[in-house]
Motif scaffolding. Structure first.
Motif, short mmCIF file in Angstrom:
data_model
loop_
_atom_site.label_atom_id
_atom_site.label_comp_id
_atom_site.label_asym_id
_atom_site.label_seq_id
_atom_site.Cartn_x
_atom_site.Cartn_y
_atom_site.Cartn_z
N LEU A 160 26.96 49.21 89.46
CA LEU A 160 26.21 48.13 88.84
C LEU A 160 25.76 48.34 87.25
CD1 LEU A 160 24.35 45.55 88.86
CD2 LEU A 160 22.50 47.06 90.12
N SER A 161 25.51 49.57 87.05
CA SER A 161 25.34 49.95 85.55
C SER A 161 26.65 49.71 84.77
CB SER A 161 24.91 51.45 85.64
OG SER A 161 25.86 52.19 85.80
N ASP A 162 27.78 49.90 85.24
CA ASP A 162 28.94 49.48 84.76
C ASP A 162 28.94 48.17 84.37
OD1 ASP A 162 29.76 52.14 84.63
OD2 ASP A 162 30.85 51.94 86.52
N TYR A 163 28.76 47.30 85.58
CA TYR A 163 28.62 45.70 85.41
C TYR A 163 27.65 45.38 84.52
CZ TYR A 163 27.59 40.84 86.50
OH TYR A 163 27.28 39.73 86.48
N LEU A 164 26.60 46.04 84.16
CA LEU A 164 25.64 45.38 83.39
C LEU A 164 25.92 45.87 81.89
CD1 LEU A 164 22.30 46.54 85.34
CD2 LEU A 164 23.18 44.16 84.81
N PHE A 165 26.92 46.86 81.65
CA PHE A 165 27.14 47.07 80.48
C PHE A 165 28.41 46.08 79.98
CE2 PHE A 165 30.51 48.87 77.64
CZ PHE A 165 29.77 49.31 76.46
N VAL A 166 28.97 45.76 81.01
CA VAL A 166 30.09 44.78 80.43
C VAL A 166 29.66 43.19 80.38
CG1 VAL A 166 32.46 43.72 81.40
CG2 VAL A 166 32.04 46.09 81.53
N LEU A 167 28.59 42.96 81.21
CA LEU A 167 27.86 41.77 81.28
C LEU A 167 27.29 41.50 79.92
CD1 LEU A 167 27.08 39.12 82.68
CD2 LEU A 167 25.01 40.32 83.40
N ALA A 168 26.57 42.70 79.40
CA ALA A 168 25.89 42.50 77.99
C ALA A 168 27.24 42.48 76.90
CB ALA A 168 25.40 44.15 77.48
N ARG A 169 28.20 42.90 76.90
CA ARG A 169 29.36 42.61 75.97
C ARG A 169 29.53 41.08 76.29
NH1 ARG A 169 34.39 45.78 75.70
NH2 ARG A 169 34.41 45.16 73.52
N LYS A 170 29.73 40.81 77.41
CA LYS A 170 30.22 39.33 77.69
C LYS A 170 29.48 38.21 77.22
CE LYS A 170 33.72 36.35 79.02
NZ LYS A 170 33.61 35.59 78.00
N THR A 171 28.09 38.24 77.55
CA THR A 171 27.24 37.39 77.36
C THR A 171 27.09 37.57 75.92
OG1 THR A 171 25.47 39.12 77.63
CG2 THR A 171 25.98 37.53 79.33
N GLY A 172 27.17 38.59 75.09
CA GLY A 172 27.25 38.51 73.65
C GLY A 172 28.37 37.81 73.18
N GLN A 173 29.30 38.07 73.64
CA GLN A 173 30.67 37.13 73.01
C GLN A 173 30.43 35.70 73.31
OE1 GLN A 173 34.46 37.09 75.72
NE2 GLN A 173 35.48 38.18 73.85
N ASP A 174 29.76 35.31 74.44
CA ASP A 174 29.90 34.02 74.96
C ASP A 174 28.58 33.33 74.23
OD1 ASP A 174 31.52 34.31 77.07
OD2 ASP A 174 29.86 34.21 78.58
N ALA A 175 27.80 34.31 73.56
CA ALA A 175 26.71 33.59 72.52
C ALA A 175 27.32 33.60 71.00
CB ALA A 175 25.42 34.37 72.84
N GLY A 176 28.41 34.35 70.66
CA GLY A 176 28.83 34.50 69.47
C GLY A 176 27.93 35.86 68.78
N ALA A 177 27.47 36.59 69.59
CA ALA A 177 26.73 37.81 68.92
C ALA A 177 27.80 38.56 68.50
CB ALA A 177 25.65 38.16 69.54
N ALA A 178 27.69 39.17 67.49
CA ALA A 178 28.63 40.45 67.05
C ALA A 178 28.18 41.67 67.57
CB ALA A 178 28.70 40.63 65.54
N GLU A 179 29.18 42.62 68.13
CA GLU A 179 28.74 43.89 68.46
C GLU A 179 28.60 44.90 67.43
OE1 GLU A 179 31.24 44.09 72.86
OE2 GLU A 179 32.19 45.02 71.25
N ILE A 180 27.72 45.60 67.63
CA ILE A 180 27.50 46.47 66.38
C ILE A 180 27.79 47.93 66.97
CG2 ILE A 180 25.57 47.66 65.10
CD1 ILE A 180 23.75 45.15 65.55
N HIS A 181 28.92 48.36 66.38
CA HIS A 181 29.58 49.92 66.82
C HIS A 181 28.81 50.89 66.05
CE1 HIS A 181 33.55 47.37 67.60
NE2 HIS A 181 32.58 47.07 68.40
N TRP A 182 28.81 51.88 67.04
CA TRP A 182 28.02 53.04 66.35
C TRP A 182 29.25 54.06 65.95
CZ3 TRP A 182 28.21 58.28 68.30
CH2 TRP A 182 27.50 59.17 67.64
N ILE A 183 29.15 54.33 64.59
CA ILE A 183 30.03 55.09 63.99
C ILE A 183 29.41 56.31 63.46
CG2 ILE A 183 31.83 55.35 62.34
CD1 ILE A 183 32.19 52.10 62.75
N THR A 184 29.62 57.52 63.78
CA THR A 184 28.92 58.56 63.21
C THR A 184 29.27 58.54 61.60
OG1 THR A 184 30.98 59.97 63.50
CG2 THR A 184 29.14 60.09 65.18
N LYS A 185 27.98 59.02 61.00
CA LYS A 185 28.09 59.14 59.62
C LYS A 185 28.41 60.35 59.34
CE LYS A 185 24.24 55.93 59.09
NZ LYS A 185 22.94 55.49 58.77
N LYS A 186 29.35 60.49 58.31
CA LYS A 186 29.94 61.83 57.89
C LYS A 186 29.35 62.30 56.58
CE LYS A 186 34.30 61.00 60.38
NZ LYS A 186 35.34 61.04 60.41
#
Length: 186
Positions: A160-186
């Motif tokens: 279920l936690s995996d499902y909720l993670f993927v649902l977050a991504r998919k609902t964001g995509q459906d809503a046209g929201a950009a994913e904010i990727h975490w990239i370490t600062k060097k």
């Protein structure tokens, strides 16, 4: 017609509560903590279901809420008492989650970075539910070390936690929201 359920009984006024089966335990008992976390998770899933998301997701979330109620009942029962009156969790519920994850993933870009929660209200609620799900899973695992818990509940929460993670991504995509990727600062 079933008898009306009384909301307050005053039985817990001194810090204890009854398990299904009647046994009294402290409200701080690991079993109470575990089913309380499942109840909180169920509430957050209801909050996601109340968002402007596709009807299919709402239907799946409702089914998940019903399964969580079964898990709550199984956790809330006294393990020393008969429980044949309770429904059982079924393997098909885990399979359903896996199928939903796979279906949504087919429409998402490959995941190459960690994602920061946020970007849309529905996405944020999915991430909150995911983290509550992980906490619920940890509390059920702690309980399992004291008193055996049916492993299907642990596996269901993990999926279920995996499902909720993927649902977050998919609902964001459906809503046209950009994913904010975490990239370490060097």
């Amino acid at each position: 017609m079933p008898e009306e359920i009384k909301i307050y009984t005053k039985g817990g006024d001194k810090g204890d509560t009854s398990l299904l089966g009647g046994t009294r335990v402290s409200k701080s008992h690991e079993r109470v903590e575990a089913y309380g976390n499942l109840d909180e998770l169920n509430s957050f899933i209801g909050l996601i279901r109340d968002q402007e998301i596709k009807i299919h997701y709402r239907e799946v979330l409702l089914r998940i809420q019903e399964d969580l109620f079964i898990a709550e009942a199984l956790i809330a029962r006294d393990p020393e008492k008969e429980a044949s009156f309770l429904p059982a969790m079924k393997e098909q519920e885990i399979t359903m989650l896996e199928n939903e994850i796979d279906r949504m993933n087919e429409e998402l870009p490959p995941l190459r970075n960690f994602i920061l929660p946020g970007g849309h209200v529905a996405v944020s609620f999915c991430h909150v539910a995911r983290t509550v799900c992980r906490r619920a899973e940890r509390s059920v695992i702690r309980l399992n070390k004291l008193s055996p818990v049916d492993d299907i509940i642990i596996r269901f929460l993990n999926r279920l936690s995996d499902y909720l993670f993927v649902l977050a991504r998919k609902t964001g995509q459906d809503a046209g929201a950009a994913e904010i990727h975490w990239i370490t600062k060097k």
